[in-house]
Design a protein around this motif. Structure first.
Motif, PDB file in Angstrom:
ATOM      1  N   LEU A 102      86.881  26.526  41.710  1.00 14.96           N
ATOM      2  CA  LEU A 102      86.297  27.036  40.275  1.00 14.96           C
ATOM      3  C   LEU A 102      87.427  26.565  39.524  1.00 14.96           C
ATOM      4  O   LEU A 102      88.581  26.310  39.586  1.00 14.96           O
ATOM      5  N   CYS A 103      87.282  26.528  38.170  1.00 13.59           N
ATOM      6  CA  CYS A 103      87.876  26.006  37.127  1.00 13.59           C
ATOM      7  C   CYS A 103      88.915  27.067  36.701  1.00 13.59           C
ATOM      8  O   CYS A 103      89.859  26.814  35.747  1.00 13.59           O
ATOM      9  N   SER A 104      88.303  28.305  36.772  1.00 16.79           N
ATOM     10  CA  SER A 104      89.187  29.178  35.822  1.00 16.79           C
ATOM     11  C   SER A 104      88.950  30.781  36.937  1.00 16.79           C
ATOM     12  O   SER A 104      87.946  30.879  37.582  1.00 16.79           O
ATOM     13  N   ASP A 105      89.575  31.736  36.383  1.00 15.37           N
ATOM     14  CA  ASP A 105      89.698  33.088  37.095  1.00 15.37           C
ATOM     15  C   ASP A 105      88.142  33.559  36.622  1.00 15.37           C
ATOM     16  O   ASP A 105      87.589  34.342  37.425  1.00 15.37           O
ATOM     17  N   HIS A 106      87.722  33.284  35.361  1.00 17.13           N
ATOM     18  CA  HIS A 106      86.480  33.848  34.936  1.00 17.13           C
ATOM     19  C   HIS A 106      85.142  33.203  35.956  1.00 17.13           C
ATOM     20  O   HIS A 106      84.391  33.771  36.227  1.00 17.13           O
ATOM     21  N   CYS A 107      85.399  32.229  36.191  1.00 23.74           N
ATOM     22  CA  CYS A 107      84.420  31.212  37.054  1.00 23.74           C
ATOM     23  C   CYS A 107      84.437  31.631  38.359  1.00 23.74           C
ATOM     24  O   CYS A 107      83.312  31.926  38.922  1.00 23.74           O
ATOM     25  N   ARG A 108      85.735  32.086  38.723  1.00 24.04           N
ATOM     26  CA  ARG A 108      85.792  32.506  40.206  1.00 24.04           C
ATOM     27  C   ARG A 108      84.879  33.882  40.222  1.00 24.04           C
ATOM     28  O   ARG A 108      84.327  34.198  41.119  1.00 24.04           O
ATOM     29  N   GLU A 109      85.314  34.621  39.228  1.00 26.51           N
ATOM     30  CA  GLU A 109      84.582  36.098  39.359  1.00 26.51           C
ATOM     31  C   GLU A 109      83.063  35.905  39.225  1.00 26.51           C
ATOM     32  O   GLU A 109      82.388  36.787  40.062  1.00 26.51           O
ATOM     33  N   LYS A 110      82.600  35.030  38.492  1.00 29.82           N
ATOM     34  CA  LYS A 110      81.357  34.977  38.340  1.00 29.82           C
ATOM     35  C   LYS A 110      80.392  34.325  39.684  1.00 29.82           C
ATOM     36  O   LYS A 110      79.438  35.006  39.986  1.00 29.82           O
ATOM     37  N   PHE A 111      81.250  33.452  40.236  1.00 30.03           N
ATOM     38  CA  PHE A 111      80.929  32.833  41.412  1.00 30.03           C
ATOM     39  C   PHE A 111      80.760  33.656  42.796  1.00 30.03           C
ATOM     40  O   PHE A 111      79.898  33.863  43.503  1.00 30.03           O
ATOM     41  N   GLU A 112      81.749  34.671  42.736  1.00 27.79           N
ATOM     42  CA  GLU A 112      82.127  35.533  43.813  1.00 27.79           C
ATOM     43  C   GLU A 112      81.150  36.778  43.672  1.00 27.79           C
ATOM     44  O   GLU A 112      80.564  37.449  44.817  1.00 27.79           O
ATOM     45  N   ALA A 113      80.853  36.936  42.342  1.00 31.71           N
ATOM     46  CA  ALA A 113      79.884  38.165  42.300  1.00 31.71           C
ATOM     47  C   ALA A 113      78.455  37.768  42.683  1.00 31.71           C
ATOM     48  O   ALA A 113      77.683  38.696  43.344  1.00 31.71           O
ATOM     49  N   SER A 114      77.921  36.851  42.462  1.00 30.23           N
ATOM     50  CA  SER A 114      76.589  36.305  42.761  1.00 30.23           C
ATOM     51  C   SER A 114      76.532  34.718  43.086  1.00 30.23           C
ATOM     52  O   SER A 114      75.894  34.041  42.553  1.00 30.23           O
ATOM     53  N   PRO A 115      77.055  34.426  44.399  1.00 29.50           N
ATOM     54  CA  PRO A 115      77.131  33.077  44.506  1.00 29.50           C
ATOM     55  C   PRO A 115      75.642  32.455  44.886  1.00 29.50           C
ATOM     56  O   PRO A 115      75.667  31.332  44.424  1.00 29.50           O
ATOM     57  N   GLU A 116      74.680  33.151  45.284  1.00 29.49           N
ATOM     58  CA  GLU A 116      73.400  32.644  45.645  1.00 29.49           C
ATOM     59  C   GLU A 116      72.753  32.307  44.329  1.00 29.49           C
ATOM     60  O   GLU A 116      71.949  31.239  44.151  1.00 29.49           O
ATOM     61  N   THR A 117      73.042  33.042  43.459  1.00 27.19           N
ATOM     62  CA  THR A 117      72.215  33.040  42.059  1.00 27.19           C
ATOM     63  C   THR A 117      72.897  31.699  41.255  1.00 27.19           C
ATOM     64  O   THR A 117      72.373  30.982  40.667  1.00 27.19           O
ATOM     65  N   VAL A 118      74.001  31.663  41.518  1.00 27.35           N
ATOM     66  CA  VAL A 118      75.072  30.353  40.823  1.00 27.35           C
ATOM     67  C   VAL A 118      74.408  29.201  41.390  1.00 27.35           C
ATOM     68  O   VAL A 118      74.202  28.089  40.639  1.00 27.35           O
ATOM     69  N   ILE A 119      74.381  29.131  42.755  1.00 25.90           N
ATOM     70  CA  ILE A 119      74.124  27.967  43.405  1.00 25.90           C
ATOM     71  C   ILE A 119      72.521  27.541  43.185  1.00 25.90           C
ATOM     72  O   ILE A 119      72.221  26.392  42.885  1.00 25.90           O
ATOM     73  N   ALA A 120      71.606  28.534  43.190  1.00 26.43           N
ATOM     74  CA  ALA A 120      70.344  28.310  42.887  1.00 26.43           C
ATOM     75  C   ALA A 120      70.180  27.751  41.488  1.00 26.43           C
ATOM     76  O   ALA A 120      69.065  27.051  41.163  1.00 26.43           O
ATOM     77  N   GLY A 121      71.082  28.189  40.598  1.00 28.80           N
ATOM     78  CA  GLY A 121      70.983  27.730  39.206  1.00 28.80           C
ATOM     79  C   GLY A 121      71.525  26.390  38.803  1.00 28.80           C
ATOM     80  O   GLY A 121      71.253  25.979  37.602  1.00 28.80           O
ATOM     81  N   VAL A 122      72.086  25.753  39.773  1.00 32.45           N
ATOM     82  CA  VAL A 122      72.853  24.723  39.531  1.00 32.45           C
ATOM     83  C   VAL A 122      72.079  23.238  40.294  1.00 32.45           C
ATOM     84  O   VAL A 122      71.982  23.423  41.567  1.00 32.45           O
ATOM     85  N   GLU A 123      71.547  22.329  39.617  1.00 32.24           N
ATOM     86  CA  GLU A 123      70.979  21.128  40.263  1.00 32.24           C
ATOM     87  C   GLU A 123      72.339  20.066  40.689  1.00 32.24           C
ATOM     88  O   GLU A 123      72.979  19.411  40.022  1.00 32.24           O
ATOM     89  N   VAL A 124      72.290  19.788  41.951  1.00 32.46           N
ATOM     90  CA  VAL A 124      73.709  19.238  42.525  1.00 32.46           C
ATOM     91  C   VAL A 124      73.054  17.485  42.402  1.00 32.46           C
ATOM     92  O   VAL A 124      72.112  17.180  42.838  1.00 32.46           O
TER      93      VAL A 124
END
Ligand SMILES: [Zn+2]
Length: 109
Positions: free
Chosen positions: A85-107
């Motif tokens: 991740l690019c920052s502490d903030h992003c890491r926290e967000k990713f770790e809190a709900s990885p499935e939601t983050v992944i579902a919301g991103v179009e690779v």
């Protein structure tokens, strides 16, 4: 005589309730929230390949829609992948709900 019969009754009741309790506790184990969905695994694999190698390291920040470069010091483990991740903030967000983050991103392809 009276105390003897009540003791027998108590033991009998304990035996019955003990048996009943045993059968109740042998229930099926609760399902875990750790099992990734097929869509999540597909997205992770695709995101891993963005950097050109299937090394199970995702080098772009998933929280920033894979548009920012991630850093190893802000990495998170998920289903055998290491996501940078690019920052502490992003890491926290990713770790809190990885499935939601992944579902919301179009690779991107
Ligand atoms: Zn980010």
């Amino acid at each position: 005589m009276k105390s003897f019969s009540s003791l027998t009754l108590t033991l009998l009741l304990l035996g019955i309730s003990g048996c009943g309790g045993n059968t109740e506790t042998t229930a099926t184990p609760a399902p875990t929230a750790e099992t990734p969905s097929e869509a999540t695994l597909t997205a992770l694999k695709k995101a891993d390949l963005l950097d050109g190698s299937e090394d199970h390291v995702i080098k772009k920040c998933y929280v920033c829609s894979l548009a920012m470069d991630g850093e190893e010091k802000y990495s998170a483990e998920l289903h055998g992948y290491q996501a940078h991740l690019c920052s502490d903030h992003c890491r926290e967000k990713f770790e809190a709900s990885p499935e939601t983050v992944i579902a919301g991103v179009e690779v991107p392809d």
